[in-house]
Every structure is written in structure tokens, then in C-alpha cells.
Design an enzyme around this catalytic site. Sequence first.
Site, short mmCIF file in Angstrom:
data_model
loop_
_atom_site.label_atom_id
_atom_site.label_comp_id
_atom_site.label_asym_id
_atom_site.label_seq_id
_atom_site.Cartn_x
_atom_site.Cartn_y
_atom_site.Cartn_z
N GLY A 1 0.83 -1.20 0.00
CA GLY A 1 0.00 0.00 0.00
C GLY A 1 0.85 1.24 0.00
O GLY A 1 1.99 1.24 -0.48
N CYS A 2 0.33 2.30 0.56
CA CYS A 2 1.04 3.58 0.61
C CYS A 2 2.41 3.41 1.27
O CYS A 2 2.52 2.87 2.37
CB CYS A 2 0.21 4.58 1.41
SG CYS A 2 1.09 6.10 1.80
N PHE A 3 3.44 3.87 0.60
CA PHE A 3 4.79 3.67 1.15
C PHE A 3 5.07 4.53 2.37
O PHE A 3 6.01 4.26 3.12
CB PHE A 3 5.89 3.84 0.10
CG PHE A 3 5.79 5.01 -0.84
CD1 PHE A 3 5.12 6.18 -0.53
CD2 PHE A 3 6.40 4.92 -2.09
CE1 PHE A 3 5.07 7.24 -1.42
CE2 PHE A 3 6.34 5.98 -3.00
CZ PHE A 3 5.68 7.15 -2.65
N TRP A 4 4.26 5.56 2.63
CA TRP A 4 4.49 6.38 3.83
C TRP A 4 4.44 5.53 5.09
O TRP A 4 5.31 5.62 5.95
CB TRP A 4 3.45 7.48 3.93
CG TRP A 4 3.47 8.48 2.82
CD1 TRP A 4 4.48 8.77 1.96
CD2 TRP A 4 2.39 9.35 2.46
NE1 TRP A 4 4.11 9.75 1.08
CE2 TRP A 4 2.83 10.13 1.37
CE3 TRP A 4 1.10 9.54 2.95
CZ2 TRP A 4 2.02 11.09 0.77
CZ3 TRP A 4 0.29 10.49 2.36
CH2 TRP A 4 0.75 11.27 1.27
#
Length: 246
Positions: free
Chosen positions: A66-69
Site C-alpha cells: 500500500g502507501c509507502f508512507w
Amino acid sequence: MTRKLVAARRTVASCRPAFWLSVAAAVFGAWALTTPGVAQEGIKIPPPAIDATAQGNSEVAVLAGGCFWGVQGVFQHVEGVTNAVSGYAGGDKQTAQYNVVGSGATGHAEAVKVTFDPSKISYGRILQVYFSVAHDPTQLNRQGPDTGTQYRSTIFPTDAEQARVAKAYVAQLDKAKVFDAAIATTIEPGRAFYKAEDYHQDFLTLNPTYPYIVYNDLPKIENLKRLFPDRYRNDPVLVSEAKASN
């Protein structure tokens, strides 16, 4: 582009004007804080029965969830990790750009390159954190509010042994029925990693009050602390600090 606008685009990818991006971020923040989550993350799972043999004093794992953050933020708090860099893997170098990857047509997934000291944490233990805390491995081509193949759950092994360990662990977890559904994680060897733009690095640490981070990612950090107290480090290892020391 400011970090705020980049973050807002995750909620309404088709809305590009700055005004609507700001509105979308505000609306999503209100929704996120009042809507219960359904993701299967923050779950205690067994360690891998088969693990990799340590090679040297520094190794790399490339993971997408998912979102790499949030994935980057989790591993920056893992003891034994020496660096965690957000980027793209699965596609070509020419398309490794945020605006292009967001189309979902490049083959890339938002990924994180995790550099770790195998004398302190093994590759298998890295995968245990990945499956347990960093994301929900049962979601196909999505994570939470983010949809598309660029948000798929994928392991990009750097060698044959990593691929063997990853495949065995997926089979082990599926057989044990740890999750309510089958693991959707793909294993894609032989793919290069490309570092993401600087404004994506250390995003969780730099933006702890942003609604997306508060709802989707800060709980991952708390789950890491709860489930892996012996692996949790309070001070994250940041990309910005690594650059400054080089």
C-alpha cells in the site's frame, strides 16, 4: 507540490486542482476519524519456520504494502533496520515517477527498500513485521482507501533464498489460517527498485498530524510497539539523517 497536496491526492486521485485537493483532504480526514477500520493488520502471527542465512553485515529487503508512507514509517522504528527508503518497484525506470505510477498502468508498486543488519534482525523477522504490522496482506490491489495495482501487496526478493523464504512463509501463514482470508501477496523476483521523490521520504515523521497519517499509519506504529516490544525503537532511522551522514 506541497506535501499536503500530495497527501490529498491519495484520497481523490482524479481531482487535481489544488482547491479540490484541499477539500478532499478535509472531507477524508473527517470520515477517517469516525469510520472503524476493517484491515487485518496489527495481528500476532508466528515467526517463519524457514529463515534466511545471514550474509555479511548488511542486507536489503524490498517490500510493497500500500502507501509507502506507512510501510516506511513502520520499518524506520524497527531495531536492526539501518535505513528505509520509499520508492517504486515492478516497472521500468522511465515510469518510476509518482504522477505516472498513480495511473496504475506502469507495473510499479509503491515499495520500500529496507536495509538491515542481519546480526540484529533476520530477513524472516522483517517479513513477520511486514505481514503482521505494516499492512493487510489479504487485500488484493488495495490498502485501506487506496486502490490500484500500485498499492498491491508484493515482496520483491533480491535473491533466490529470499524468494524461497517468502514463499514458504506465505504457505505457512495460509495453512495456519492466521488471517480471515487467503494472503494476496505476490512474489516478484528480478525487479529493480527506484527511489521516490524527496518529498515522500520520512513522510510519517514529518507529518504526524496529517489525517491520512493519523488514521492509517500511526496505528501501525502503535501495533509495532505492542506486538514487537523487543524490536521497537522509539527514535526512527530517517533517510534525511542517513543522507546527512554520508
